[in-house]
Design a protein around this motif. Structure first.
Motif, mmCIF file in Angstrom:
data_model
loop_
_atom_site.group_PDB
_atom_site.id
_atom_site.type_symbol
_atom_site.label_atom_id
_atom_site.label_comp_id
_atom_site.label_asym_id
_atom_site.label_seq_id
_atom_site.Cartn_x
_atom_site.Cartn_y
_atom_site.Cartn_z
ATOM 1 N N ALA A 226 0.841 -1.211 0.000
ATOM 2 C CA ALA A 226 0.000 0.000 0.000
ATOM 3 C C ALA A 226 0.872 1.256 0.000
ATOM 4 C CB ALA A 226 -0.915 -0.009 1.223
ATOM 5 N N LEU A 227 1.898 1.270 0.858
ATOM 6 C CA LEU A 227 2.763 2.454 0.962
ATOM 7 C C LEU A 227 3.620 2.624 -0.285
ATOM 8 C CD1 LEU A 227 3.858 2.133 4.705
ATOM 9 C CD2 LEU A 227 2.172 3.705 3.732
ATOM 10 N N ILE B 34 -3.292 2.789 -6.445
ATOM 11 C CA ILE B 34 -3.407 1.327 -6.313
ATOM 12 C C ILE B 34 -3.455 1.033 -4.824
ATOM 13 C CG2 ILE B 34 -2.301 -0.904 -6.713
ATOM 14 C CD1 ILE B 34 -0.971 0.351 -9.215
ATOM 15 N N ARG B 35 -4.621 0.574 -4.377
ATOM 16 C CA ARG B 35 -4.825 0.334 -2.940
ATOM 17 C C ARG B 35 -4.533 -1.123 -2.614
ATOM 18 N NH1 ARG B 35 -9.650 0.128 -1.927
ATOM 19 N NH2 ARG B 35 -10.579 0.157 -4.000
ATOM 20 N N CYS B 36 -4.080 -1.348 -1.392
ATOM 21 C CA CYS B 36 -3.832 -2.730 -0.958
ATOM 22 C C CYS B 36 -4.257 -2.863 0.501
ATOM 23 C CB CYS B 36 -2.358 -3.091 -1.114
ATOM 24 S SG CYS B 36 -1.999 -4.809 -0.643
ATOM 25 N N ASN B 37 -5.098 -3.825 0.754
ATOM 26 C CA ASN B 37 -5.625 -4.039 2.106
ATOM 27 C C ASN B 37 -5.624 -5.524 2.439
ATOM 28 O OD1 ASN B 37 -6.707 -1.211 2.821
ATOM 29 N ND2 ASN B 37 -7.599 -1.584 0.800
ATOM 30 N N SER B 38 -5.583 -5.831 3.736
ATOM 31 C CA SER B 38 -5.703 -7.240 4.153
ATOM 32 C C SER B 38 -7.015 -7.440 4.892
ATOM 33 C CB SER B 38 -4.524 -7.650 5.048
ATOM 34 O OG SER B 38 -4.427 -6.836 6.192
ATOM 35 N N THR C 247 -6.675 2.251 2.188
ATOM 36 C CA THR C 247 -5.484 1.503 1.775
ATOM 37 C C THR C 247 -4.586 1.281 2.982
ATOM 38 O OG1 THR C 247 -3.784 1.275 0.051
ATOM 39 C CG2 THR C 247 -3.970 3.461 1.097
ATOM 40 N N GLY C 248 -3.864 0.162 2.964
ATOM 41 C CA GLY C 248 -2.992 -0.186 4.096
ATOM 42 C C GLY C 248 -3.775 -0.585 5.331
#
Ligand code: NAP
Length: 258
Positions: free
Chosen positions: A167-168, A177-181, A240-241
């Motif tokens: 994410a960072l 561009i987002r990233c998540n868990s 995100t993150g």
């Protein structure tokens, strides 16, 4: 208006369980989905029922991801869902003292290498347009210690942390561009069947397994899929993150599963 209209999505481990439910929900919301899995027979059948394509992909194989990038060079959403517990072939010690290195590495290869490779593919397939959503399926086990499943817990903790690095990194490149868990608790899928078993006391065994879950029931794969739809959609443009638990309240208190 469908929430994922026009989006091209990839889901790993989509033959059954949570991955299949996510693929189904994405299609319902108007997405085009490529279902992938190591189990080609079940995956083909799941994809055919949705009218979507299937591609056999072992998430732990760099060669498989490279081949996949050639047939699918651009995408909007990647769900890195495939994962194993390490107990698929039967009970083996996975505690920190007696776990075998080979068993530890087998879990890491799918759960952590697989997510690393899936994120790397996703970045390459999204950076041209500079937008997209990466959803990594971790676990509530990625947020607490699990002595009897130490490899699984460590791999899922790695997924949580790598999601934040991705994410960072993407934000730092100026990309949306987002990233998540996501961190599910006990979700009733084939992964649990070996533990629960059949017979007249099946319900009682299930009740015991979720006795420490405040909502006192298993979650449904469709409930996890609903969270994935949100993260895949443009409604989640500022998320995100993040690490999102979906566990019936398990981690809200101190009653972490042993
Ligand atoms: P599942 O029912 O076992 O389905 C997982 C799918 O992934 C299966 O089709 C499996 O194929 C496939 N797979 C296994 N190894 C693979 C590989 N190397 N490459 C590609 N596909 C592979 O599991 P699930 O319960 O839906 O779980 C999905 C994800 O959610 C996993 O990451 C899991 O750790 C996570 N999760 C699940 C729960 C839960 O309670 N169910 C809770 C927290 C997190 P095979 O059948 O051939 O192995």
């Amino acid at each position: 208006m469908p929430r994922l209209s026009g989006k091209h999505c990839v889901v790993t481990g989509a033959a059954r369980g949570i991955g299949a439910a996510i693929a189904r929900a994405f299609v319902t919301e108007g997405a085009q989905v490529i279902l992938t899995d190591i189990d080609a027979a079940t995956g083909e059948a799941t994809a055919a029922a949705l009218g979507m394509p299937f591609h056999r992909l072992d998430v732990a194989s760099e060669a498989d991801w490279q081949a996949f990038a050639e047939i699918c060079p651009e995408t909007d959403v990647v769900v890195n869902n495939a994962g194993i517990t390490g107990f698929e072939a039967g009970p083996v010690p996975h505690d920190p003292e007696t776990a075998a290195l080979a068993d530890w590495r087998a879990v890491m290869a799918v759960n952590l290498d697989g997510v690393f490779l899936g994120c790397r593919y996703a970045i390459g397939a999204m950076k041209g347009r500079g937008t997209g959503s990466i959803i990594n399926n971790s676990s509530h086990s990625g947020l607490v210690g699990i002595p009897a499943a130490a490899a699984y817990a460590a791999s899922k903790a790695g997924v949580r942390n790598h999601s934040k690095s991705v994410a960072l990194y993407c934000a730092g490149q100026g990309w949306a561009i987002r990233c998540n868990s996501i961190h599910p608790g006990a979700i009733l899928t084939p992964m649990w069947e070996a533990v629960i078993g059949d017979g007249p006391d099946r319900e009682a065994r299930m009740a015991r397994l979720v006795a420490d879950t405040p909502l006192r029931r298993f979650g449904a794969p469709e409930e996890v899929a609903a969270l994935a739809v949100l993260l895949a959609s443009d409604e989640a443009g500022y998320i995100t993150g993040a690490e999102l638990t979906i566990d019936g309240g398990l981690l809200a208190g101190t009653a972490a599963r042993p």
